[in-house]
Write a protein that holds these residues in place. Structure first.
Motif, short mmCIF file in Angstrom:
data_model
loop_
_atom_site.label_atom_id
_atom_site.label_comp_id
_atom_site.label_asym_id
_atom_site.label_seq_id
_atom_site.Cartn_x
_atom_site.Cartn_y
_atom_site.Cartn_z
N LEU A 198 3.26 1.54 12.48
CA LEU A 198 2.93 0.21 11.95
C LEU A 198 4.19 -0.56 11.58
O LEU A 198 4.28 -1.77 11.81
N ALA A 212 -8.42 1.49 10.25
CA ALA A 212 -9.53 0.87 9.53
C ALA A 212 -8.96 -0.06 8.47
O ALA A 212 -7.78 0.01 8.13
N ALA A 213 -9.81 -0.95 7.96
CA ALA A 213 -9.50 -1.83 6.84
C ALA A 213 -8.12 -2.49 7.01
O ALA A 213 -7.86 -3.09 8.03
N ILE A 214 -7.22 -2.35 6.02
CA ILE A 214 -5.94 -3.06 6.06
C ILE A 214 -5.15 -2.71 7.32
O ILE A 214 -4.51 -3.57 7.93
N ASP A 215 -5.21 -1.45 7.74
CA ASP A 215 -4.46 -1.05 8.94
C ASP A 215 -5.00 -1.76 10.17
O ASP A 215 -4.23 -2.19 11.04
N LEU A 216 -6.31 -1.89 10.23
CA LEU A 216 -6.92 -2.59 11.36
C LEU A 216 -6.50 -4.06 11.35
O LEU A 216 -6.18 -4.63 12.39
N HIS A 272 0.82 -1.21 0.00
CA HIS A 272 0.00 0.00 0.00
C HIS A 272 0.85 1.26 0.00
O HIS A 272 2.01 1.24 0.40
N ASP A 273 0.21 2.35 -0.44
CA ASP A 273 0.87 3.64 -0.40
C ASP A 273 1.09 4.05 1.04
O ASP A 273 0.56 3.46 1.97
N LYS A 274 1.86 5.11 1.16
CA LYS A 274 2.13 5.66 2.49
C LYS A 274 0.90 6.41 3.00
O LYS A 274 0.12 6.96 2.23
N HIS A 275 0.79 6.45 4.32
CA HIS A 275 -0.24 7.30 4.92
C HIS A 275 0.14 8.77 4.78
O HIS A 275 1.32 9.10 4.71
N ILE A 276 -0.88 9.62 4.82
CA ILE A 276 -0.60 11.05 4.83
C ILE A 276 0.10 11.40 6.15
O ILE A 276 1.05 12.17 6.16
N ALA A 277 -0.38 10.80 7.24
CA ALA A 277 0.29 10.98 8.52
C ALA A 277 1.44 9.98 8.59
O ALA A 277 1.24 8.79 8.83
N ASP A 283 2.62 5.41 9.64
CA ASP A 283 3.44 4.41 8.95
C ASP A 283 4.57 3.94 9.85
O ASP A 283 4.86 2.74 9.93
#
Lengths: 265, 233
Positions: B14, B78-82, B2-7, B11
């Motif tokens: 995680l 949420a989703a993949i991060d969760l 996945h792309d990087k988070h804006i925050a 990243d």
């Protein structure tokens, strides 16, 4: 296994209240909404999410023809409420808006008393037979707006004197005083503190028993908390529409996943 | 990927938490091998080192759980991060259990090295442990690479460990019937075999988490069960 799930999000009906088909919206040359088709259910809270400028508010405003007030705005396609085309020339937009109530981002009570704020709509639509009837309508609306206990002793004080959260609940009471069937909410909590937000969210969940509620929100957590269905808009397209639980745990479209996990703006 | 988070701090959180998992996985892999070798070579010092090293594994599990709780509280994934956060909690719990089994194996090494060796069993147990360690390595590689296919392959391989256990179970039974003086040693060896078989189950569970992480769905429980010792013969 299904009966072991925590089924709080049960929806009482699967009846379609609002059906949009191939809707396009143009602001002059700007194609703001592209091919949006969606069926919004009755007695359900549907959340519209998406980055700024994705078209979610524009689409929301199509549902009670608020875009009519913008000269350069042109709406193409069909939007039906209970099977009736709301853009039919025979439809009176004022009557439509009595049926499709709206609550805005900033609480905007009229510069009138609390009582008159709520009584205004029922009066102009001739919903009250007499003063006692009107009193009843106002009380009921304020009760349903979960603000009655806070204002019952000062109904004739100005609505603008209330706190932000109270003003917003007053506006919700005002919107439901005309007995609408659909309630549109454009970021109703963005100007409210967390306590007032929680009260409005509680109210939204309660209103779901009677209305089809459509809420535009920038808070993904709010969308996840209050809605049963979620629609994700991006660059004028409806990218994904489905069960809120699915959208937030395992969305189908990678763009939805990127957005809800904070990867694209 | 996945792309990087804006925050970007999200990243980093995680990534840090997953790096801890990898570190923990490395320690556990090592514990399995070292415990099995110490058993075969009757090396009590080596076994003692495995017991001591388990503390670091337990500490890592605690750190990972705390970090996961912090990410949930602060970032509302949420989703993949969760799924990443939920999976690290489960994977670390599984790794911790495998570490405990390795520690138990090392403890029994101390007892067993005081007894007469039972014909060829330590070598068989080491091969079984090696198989489980290989599965764990692949499960962790699949985790890093988000490779659901490799994870499924690990799940399918557990049946081999089960079969090795079945064979040993019967072998120990025979030894005990032949000569009751073998019973104490064979009981210890049987517990070791059973524990290695359980390690395989925990590795399988880690591999299932990888499938969940990638696809959002836990694989079916339809896989073949190789351990038939609990069935009436």
């Amino acid at each position: 296994m299904n009966d072991m799930r925590i089924v709080e999000r049960k929806v009482d009906t699967n009846e379609v209240k609002i059906a949009a088909k191939d809707v396009q919206v143009y602001y002059g040359d700007n194609h703001a909404i592209k091919d949006v088709s969606v069926e919004i259910e009755d007695k359900t809270v549907t959340a519209f999410i998406g980055p700024s400028g994705c078209g979610k508010s524009t689409f929301l405003r199509c549902i009670n023809r608020m875009n009519d007030t913008i000269d350069v705005c042109r709406v193409v396609g069909d939007i039906m409420i209970d099977g009736e085309d709301i853009y039919d020339p025979k439809v009176d937009p004022v009557q439509l808006r009595a049926k499709v109530g709206m609550v805005f981002q900033k609480p905007n009570p009229f510069p009138k008393s609390i009582y008159d704020n709520v009584a205004y709509g029922p009066k102009i639509h001739g919903l009250a037979k007499n003063k006692a009837d009107l009193d009843n309508i106002v009380e009921n609306a304020l009760r349903r707006g979960a603000i009655w206990d806070e204002v019952k002793d000062r109904l004739h004080a100005p609505g603008t004197g209330l706190s932000g959260g109270q003003q917003q609940r007053l506006c919700i009471a005002r919107a439901i005083a005309t007995e609408p069937e659909v309630l549109l909410m454009d970021e109703p909590c963005s100007a409210l503190d967390p306590i007032a937000t929680a009260q409005v969210e509680e109210l939204i969940d309660d209103l779901r028993k009677s209305y089809s509620v459509v809420i535009v929100t920038h808070s993904m957590q709010q969308a996840a908390r209050v809605s049963q269905k979620t629609a994700f808009f991006h660059l004028g397209h409806l990218v994904e529409y489905g069960e809120t639980t699915t959208i937030f745990t395992n969305p189908v479209d990678p763009r939805t996943e990127s957005y809800i996990t904070g990867r694209i703006g | 990927m996945h792309d990087k988070h804006i925050a970007s701090a999200f990243d980093r959180d995680l990534e840090a938490i997953q790096a801890q998992i990898m570190k923990m996985g490395g320690l556990v892999e090592n514990a399995i091998l070292e415990a099995a070798i110490s058993l075969e070579t009757r090396d009590e010092e080596r076994a003692e080192a495995v017991r001591v090293a388990d503390k670091a594994i337990d500490a890592l599990e605690e750190t990972i759980n705390e970090e996961a709780a912090r990410v949930i509280a602060l970032r509302a994934p949420a989703a993949i991060d969760l799924r990443v956060v939920l999976s690290v909690i489960k994977v670390s719990a599984n790794l911790e259990r495998i570490g405990d089994y390795a520690k138990n194996l090392a403890k029994r090494t101390g007892v067993l090295s005081q007894m007469e060796p039972v014909n060829g069993s330590a070598g068989a147990l080491r091969r079984m442990a090696k198989e489980v360690e290989g599965m764990l390595k692949d499960a962790l590689d699949a985790y890093v690479a988000r490779d659901a296919e490799l994870a499924q392959d690990v799940i399918d391989r557990d049946i081999q460990v089960d079969q090795m256990y079945n064979a040993l179970f019967r072998e120990f039974l025979t030894f005990m019937m032949e000569d009751p003086s073998n019973i104490t040693a064979c009981m210890h060896l049987h517990f070791i075999a059973k524990n290695i078989e359980r390690m395989g189950d925990h590795v399988t569970s880690i591999a299932e988490q990888v499938v969940y992480l990638v696809t959002g769905a836990i694989p079916d429980e339809a896989r073949a069960k190789g351990d038939k010792t609990s069935l009436p013969s």
